[in-house]
Design an enzyme around this catalytic site. Structure first.
Site, PDB file in Angstrom:
ATOM      1  N   PRO A   1      13.598   8.174  -8.429  1.00 25.03           N
ATOM      2  CA  PRO A   1      12.602   9.185  -8.811  1.00 25.03           C
ATOM      3  C   PRO A   1      13.085  10.596  -8.485  1.00 25.03           C
ATOM      4  O   PRO A   1      13.590  10.833  -7.388  1.00 25.03           O
ATOM      5  CB  PRO A   1      11.374   8.826  -7.963  1.00 25.03           C
ATOM      6  CG  PRO A   1      11.822   7.828  -6.964  1.00 25.03           C
ATOM      7  CD  PRO A   1      13.056   7.194  -7.487  1.00 25.03           C
TER       8      PRO A   1
ATOM      9  N   CYS B   1      11.709  14.630  -9.133  1.00 24.06           N
ATOM     10  CA  CYS B   1      10.850  15.677  -9.694  1.00 24.06           C
ATOM     11  C   CYS B   1      11.693  16.641 -10.506  1.00 24.06           C
ATOM     12  O   CYS B   1      12.744  17.087 -10.048  1.00 24.06           O
ATOM     13  CB  CYS B   1      10.218  16.483  -8.567  1.00 24.06           C
ATOM     14  SG  CYS B   1       8.793  15.709  -7.861  1.00 24.06           S
TER      15      CYS B   1
ATOM     16  N   GLN C   1       6.105   6.281 -10.648  1.00 20.83           N
ATOM     17  CA  GLN C   1       5.890   6.552  -9.226  1.00 20.83           C
ATOM     18  C   GLN C   1       4.667   7.452  -9.084  1.00 20.83           C
ATOM     19  O   GLN C   1       4.639   8.557  -9.628  1.00 20.83           O
ATOM     20  CB  GLN C   1       7.099   7.247  -8.595  1.00 20.83           C
ATOM     21  CG  GLN C   1       6.919   7.408  -7.081  1.00 20.83           C
ATOM     22  CD  GLN C   1       7.990   8.258  -6.413  1.00 20.83           C
ATOM     23  OE1 GLN C   1       8.140   9.435  -6.743  1.00 20.83           O
ATOM     24  NE2 GLN C   1       8.743   7.670  -5.496  1.00 20.83           N
TER      25      GLN C   1
ATOM     26  N   TYR D   1       4.735  13.034   2.399  1.00 20.66           N
ATOM     27  CA  TYR D   1       3.595  13.325   1.521  1.00 20.66           C
ATOM     28  C   TYR D   1       2.339  12.636   2.076  1.00 20.66           C
ATOM     29  O   TYR D   1       2.374  12.069   3.163  1.00 20.66           O
ATOM     30  CB  TYR D   1       3.932  12.921   0.078  1.00 20.66           C
ATOM     31  CG  TYR D   1       5.079  13.736  -0.482  1.00 20.66           C
ATOM     32  CD1 TYR D   1       4.963  15.122  -0.584  1.00 20.66           C
ATOM     33  CD2 TYR D   1       6.281  13.147  -0.850  1.00 20.66           C
ATOM     34  CE1 TYR D   1       6.017  15.898  -1.059  1.00 20.66           C
ATOM     35  CE2 TYR D   1       7.342  13.913  -1.323  1.00 20.66           C
ATOM     36  CZ  TYR D   1       7.209  15.285  -1.419  1.00 20.66           C
ATOM     37  OH  TYR D   1       8.245  16.060  -1.878  1.00 20.66           O
TER      38      TYR D   1
ATOM     39  N   ARG E   1      20.952  12.106  -7.497  1.00 22.34           N
ATOM     40  CA  ARG E   1      21.776  13.230  -7.942  1.00 22.34           C
ATOM     41  C   ARG E   1      22.900  12.835  -8.912  1.00 22.34           C
ATOM     42  O   ARG E   1      23.140  13.559  -9.884  1.00 22.34           O
ATOM     43  CB  ARG E   1      22.316  13.988  -6.721  1.00 22.34           C
ATOM     44  CG  ARG E   1      21.212  14.759  -6.010  1.00 22.34           C
ATOM     45  CD  ARG E   1      21.632  15.201  -4.645  1.00 22.34           C
ATOM     46  NE  ARG E   1      21.900  14.061  -3.776  1.00 22.34           N
ATOM     47  CZ  ARG E   1      22.446  14.150  -2.585  1.00 22.34           C
ATOM     48  NH1 ARG E   1      22.796  15.321  -2.101  1.00 22.34           N
ATOM     49  NH2 ARG E   1      22.643  13.069  -1.851  1.00 22.34           N
TER      50      ARG E   1
HETATM   51  C1  FMN Z   1      15.912  17.031  -7.679  1.00 20.48           C
HETATM   52  C2  FMN Z   1      15.374  15.879  -6.890  1.00 20.48           C
HETATM   53  C3  FMN Z   1      14.049  15.531  -6.986  1.00 20.48           C
HETATM   54  C4  FMN Z   1      13.522  14.457  -6.275  1.00 20.48           C
HETATM   55  N1  FMN Z   1      12.241  14.061  -6.469  1.00 20.48           N
HETATM   56  C5  FMN Z   1      11.773  12.924  -5.917  1.00 20.48           C
HETATM   57  C6  FMN Z   1      10.521  12.380  -6.265  1.00 20.48           C
HETATM   58  O1  FMN Z   1       9.828  12.902  -7.105  1.00 20.48           O
HETATM   59  N2  FMN Z   1      10.107  11.261  -5.649  1.00 20.48           N
HETATM   60  C7  FMN Z   1      10.870  10.630  -4.715  1.00 20.48           C
HETATM   61  O2  FMN Z   1      10.470   9.615  -4.174  1.00 20.48           O
HETATM   62  N3  FMN Z   1      12.092  11.102  -4.400  1.00 20.48           N
HETATM   63  C8  FMN Z   1      12.561  12.207  -4.987  1.00 20.48           C
HETATM   64  N4  FMN Z   1      13.834  12.650  -4.708  1.00 20.48           N
HETATM   65  C9  FMN Z   1      14.668  11.867  -3.793  1.00 20.48           C
HETATM   66  C10 FMN Z   1      15.589  10.928  -4.578  1.00 20.48           C
HETATM   67  O3  FMN Z   1      14.866   9.933  -5.262  1.00 20.48           O
HETATM   68  C11 FMN Z   1      16.615  10.251  -3.653  1.00 20.48           C
HETATM   69  O4  FMN Z   1      15.935   9.433  -2.734  1.00 20.48           O
HETATM   70  C12 FMN Z   1      17.492  11.230  -2.920  1.00 20.48           C
HETATM   71  O5  FMN Z   1      17.923  12.296  -3.751  1.00 20.48           O
HETATM   72  C13 FMN Z   1      18.738  10.546  -2.359  1.00 20.48           C
HETATM   73  O6  FMN Z   1      19.504   9.977  -3.377  1.00 20.48           O
HETATM   74  P1  FMN Z   1      20.878  10.643  -3.918  1.00 20.48           P
HETATM   75  O7  FMN Z   1      21.755  10.805  -2.727  1.00 20.48           O
HETATM   76  O8  FMN Z   1      21.394   9.624  -4.912  1.00 20.48           O
HETATM   77  O9  FMN Z   1      20.526  11.949  -4.566  1.00 20.48           O
HETATM   78  C14 FMN Z   1      14.360  13.737  -5.409  1.00 20.48           C
HETATM   79  C15 FMN Z   1      15.700  14.125  -5.290  1.00 20.48           C
HETATM   80  C16 FMN Z   1      16.214  15.159  -6.029  1.00 20.48           C
HETATM   81  C17 FMN Z   1      17.678  15.492  -5.892  1.00 20.48           C
END
Ligand code: FMN
Ligand code: FAD
Length: 782
Positions: A412, A414, A489, A570, A712
């Site tokens: 997920p 945002c 979500q 949250y 990411r």
């Molecule tokens: C731009 C962005 C927005 C995110 N928005 C959410 C979200 O809406 N809900 C959520 O549970 N996690 C959100 N996350 C967290 C990611 O789902 C993830 O857990 C976190 O980035 C670690 O994973 P990664 O190392 O692959 O980026 C967001 C992360 C990023 C980078």
């Protein structure tokens, strides 16, 4: 220059050698309380890479050390009557006594003064020294004497271990995982010279007690170990030499330097024996100190350079050692694993060795791992190929009646791009392209259950018909044009609400156009954030109804799965963490109380959501902050949600409080997924700095998660999974419009992969064991 070195272990002696080579005029003395040949312990082990370093810094001692070494390439894992061997590891073992004698001899040759049987208890006697090296080992008297300055943290680990020896010859680094009537015992064993092997035995504190080892003499406990491992020892006895059972202290010192004194080796930091790096770290400290002394203009500057330059490397090794020791401490989590999956877990426990890496050096082993994985999938009713099994990432999974074609997930995220909660064209293209890109499952961003549930003005929502129509368009596109499943979500921002868009100031309060926020307790996120209102029962009922209404709208949109967001500080997370929940009613206090409201919301949603569709919950498995949620709490949280009907726990961490201290690194949250999955026995999805398909396969094959989410990496590469499928030659859906592209990348990947593997194999220097085997190969065999 005058240099005093306290401690004649590997760190002290090697520092003496390197500093004397650099400054032949210097007066260097090593003070050692023991006699010259009076050393405890049996063997030490170095990797080929460490020996390369020794070769560079002091060829004469390197040559002598390597003449005395036993080499081996294989790691053998014995578990439940099976043995799995993996080659290409390149290790060398040597007697600790021989190593010290070689270093002593070399130091003497260079003109270092060695004073044995000299116990130093006060550094004041070296008032005229320019440099005092404190290499006095794990129980460093001098580190403890200046405890306020060096600030060592000693983490005494829970497992018991004892270091013994044997005459049993071994042709591999050997791990034996032995079931006994008292519990599991582990032997870490390797040969260090002809007819001599080191045996480190390890067990948990309860098994130690049950086995009656407490209070036994060294000889008695050696006899007990010999009985347990007699099937392997073949009549060879176990030898003792200060082989008392101990708890390993992981030591980290805040400072390494005081005036002209510097800590080296175990005195400053330790690394668990399961990665065999203690002596390596000690000798590489000596190298770093010598390098700093060669380059810096003053001793002062050199010591600063040493500390600053060396710390990261030491901490990296310590982190790998921590991950490894935790694996051994919790070996019971994996005790019912298929033996080959268990062996894969042993091999990959500390992150350095991966699925791809093992495919290159032990293809048969990896094929066995893949087959075992595919058989597990087949036992769940999938008609998957077990003769030519796909890599774990490309094995399907079923949650209730939802089937995902592969285990790669878009986490997920945002996008902060909605207008009044309505996802627009950006979202259609964003989710649509990631679905076409091949991921098995796509999560929506946190979609808010009410206007005042939003994090920012740009967050999506699902509380009105317009939003429902917009989400339906996206879900329909995904279903019509890809094989991906899509999970909604749902969340409520709580005290992190009414904040700015990510790129305008993450979590910072809106200056205009904000709205009132609510939370478990009236605690602002930043000191200058809005103070949220503590939720009363009426607010709880209202928000619960909003979650249910959004879930029903989600079903109407056609989503395949629903996730309840209980992570990242949250609203619902604010109930779970004691750092954000200070309530005194039945929703605060114990973990069971703190879970009450999130579980209530979950139960209401579960009742509204169709029974055939799965639900997950996202949790922060640790707050990374003192007094907050820990991995053990996360297991309890997962169990509670599991009992309430959760099908998958999405294991994230942190973002609860501002002053958290997360330990980042590759796959840094995976250990929490591992703990939740294998202690609570519930399916998990892991996430967090996972960037390659190789890592995904490593995590899945080792049984540390059931799905792997990437956030990411998917932002810049919607086709991450398609590319990985081409690399592994796995079957994957593709819209007909894109088939020529798919065919091309699959065709090219076969060649690219062959080139890559050839290059890797050609580029890989031969291990010393391979070189030795070649040198001793009989001519007739040529
Ligand atoms: C731009 C962005 C927005 C995110 N928005 C959410 C979200 O809406 N809900 C959520 O549970 N996690 C959100 N996350 C967290 C990611 O789902 C993830 O857990 C976190 O980035 C670690 O994973 P990664 O190392 O692959 O980026 C967001 C992360 C990023 C980078
Ligand atoms: C069970 C076990 C297994 C291990 N296996 C491995 C392995 O396989 N590979 C590996 O690389 N490492 C291994 N290690 C770690 C390794 O033994 C140490 O990390 C390494 O010896 C550290 O070197 P050092 O010079 O810092 O300390 P030490 O080797 O402990 O040397 C310190 C020296 O200082 C002397 N001393 C202490 N106080 C004074 C004083 N006041 N005055 C004078 N002298 C003093 C001591 O007598 C000692 O000789 C293992 C450790 C354990 C416990």
């Amino acid at each position: 220059m005058k240099i005093a070195i306290i401690g004649g272990g590997p760190a002290g002696l090697y520092a003496a050698i390197l500093l004397k080579k650099q400054r032949p005029q210097a007066e260097i003395t090593v003070y050692e309380r023991n006699r010259a040949d009076d050393t405890f312990g049996f063997g030490v082990v170095f990797s080929d890479a460490t020996l390369d370093n020794f070769e560079k810094y002091d060829p004469p001692s390197y040559r002598r050390i390597t003449q005395e070494f036993a080499y081996w390439d294989d790691i053998a894992v014995h578990f439940r009557g099976t043995v799995h061997r993996v080659g290409g590891n390149g290790f060398c073992g040597c007697s600790r006594r021989t190593l010290l004698l070689i270093l002593q001899e070399r130091a003497r040759e260079l003109g270092v003064t060695l004073k044995f049987e000299t116990d130093i208890d006060d550094e004041a006697r070296f008032a005229d020294a320019d440099l005092i090296v404190l290499a006095d080992g794990i129980n460093s008297r001098f580190r403890d004497k200046h405890i306020d300055h060096f600030q060592p943290q000693v983490d005494l680990r829970s497992n018991k271990f004892a270091w013994m020896g044997s005459t049993k010859p071994l042709d591999a680094f050997t791990f034996i995982f032995q079931e006994t009537e008292w519990g599991p015992f582990i032997a870490h064993a390797y040969q260090y010279e002809a007819g001599r092997s080191t045996w480190i035995f390890e067990t948990d504190a309860e098994t130690f007690q049950r086995a009656g080892l407490e209070g036994l003499s060294e000889q008695q406990s050696a006899d007990r170990m010999a009985e347990i491992f007699d099937w392997f020892l073949d009549g060879h006895s176990l030898m003792i030499n200060r082989s008392m059972w101990r708890n390993f202290p992981m030591i980290r010192s805040q400072r390494w330097v005081k005036d002209n004194m510097v800590l080296l080796g175990d005195a400053k930091a330790t690394a668990h024996f399961s990665i065999g790096s203690g002596t390596k770290l000690a000798m590489e400290d000596a190298i770093a100190l010598a390098d700093a002394m060669a380059q810096a203009p003053t001793v002062d500057a050199a010591l600063q350079t040493y500390e600053h330059g060396r710390r990261e490397e030491v901490e990296k090794t310590q982190h790998a050692a921590d991950v490894s020791l935790v694996w051994f401490e919790h070996v019971d989590r994996f005790w019912d694993f298929d033996p080959v999956q268990f062996a894969f877990g042993v091999m990959t426990r500390a992150k350095a060795i991966t699925y791809d890496n093992l495919t290159l050096r032990a293809p048969e082993f990896v094929r066995e791992v893949d087959t075992a994985f595919a058989k597990q999938v087949r036992s769940k009713g999938f008609d998957v190929d077990i003769d030519k099994p796909a890599a774990p990432m490309f094995q399907p999974l079923r949650l209730r009646e939802m089937e995902v074609a592969n285990r790669a997930v878009v986490s997920p995220m945002c996008m902060y791009s909605a207008k009044e909660g309505v996802p627009g064209d950006f979202h259609l293209v964003h989710y649509g392209s990631r679905a076409i890109g091949g991921a098995g499952l796509i999560f929506t961003e946190m979609t808010c259950v009410g206007r005042d549930a939003r994090i920012t003005p740009g967050c999506t929502g699902l509380w009105n018909d317009e939003q429902q129509a917009a989400w339906t368009r996206i879900v329909d596109f995904v279903h019509a044009n890809s094989a991906a499943k899509i999970c909604l979500q749902l969340g409520h921002a709580g005290r992190k609400g009414a904040t700015k868009l990510m790129w305008e100031g993450m979590d910072r309060p809106l200056e205009q156009g904000g709205w009132d926020t609510i939370s478990a307790s009236p605690l602002p996120y930043f000191p200058d954030s809005q103070v949220p209102r503590e939720m009363d029962r009426a607010a709880m009922d209202r928000v619960k109804q909003e979650f249910v209404a959004a879930a029903l709208r989600g079903e109407a949109c056609g989503f395949d799965m629903l996730e309840l967001h209980c992570a990242h500080g949250y609203l619902l997370a604010s109930f779970i963490s004691p750092l954000t929940n200070q309530r005194t009613d039945e929703y605060g206090g114990t973990l069971a109380n703190r879970l009450r409201y999130p579980l209530e919301v979950f139960a209401a949603m579960r009742a509204a959501w169709p029974a055939h569709k799965p639900m997950s919950v996202r949790i922060s498995a640790t707050d990374w902050a003192a007094g907050g949620i820990t991995g053990d709490d996360a297991v309890a949280v997962a169990r509670a949600f599991g009992e309430a009907g959760v099908d998958l726990v999405d294991v994230s961490t942190g973002q609860t409080v501002r002053d958290a201290q997360p330990i980042y690194g590759r796959m840094f949250q995976t250990p929490f997924s591992d703990q939740v999955r294998n202690e609570a026995r519930i399916a998990t999805m892991c996430v967090g700095n996972i960037t390659t398909a190789d890592q995904i396969n490593t995590i899945l094959a080792a049984g540390r998660a059931d799905l792997v989410a990437l956030a990411r990496p998917h932002l810049v590469d919607p086709s991450f999974t398609m590319r990985a499928a081409a690399w592994y030659g796995a079957d994957i859906a593709c819209p007909p419009q894109y088939l020529p592209g798919k065919e091309q990348i699959f065709r090219n990947s076969v060649r690219d992969r062959q080139d890559f593997e050839d290059l890797k194999i050609k580029g890989k220097p031969k291990t010393r064991a391979e070189l030795k085997a070649e040198a001793t190969k009989p001519l007739a065999a040529e």
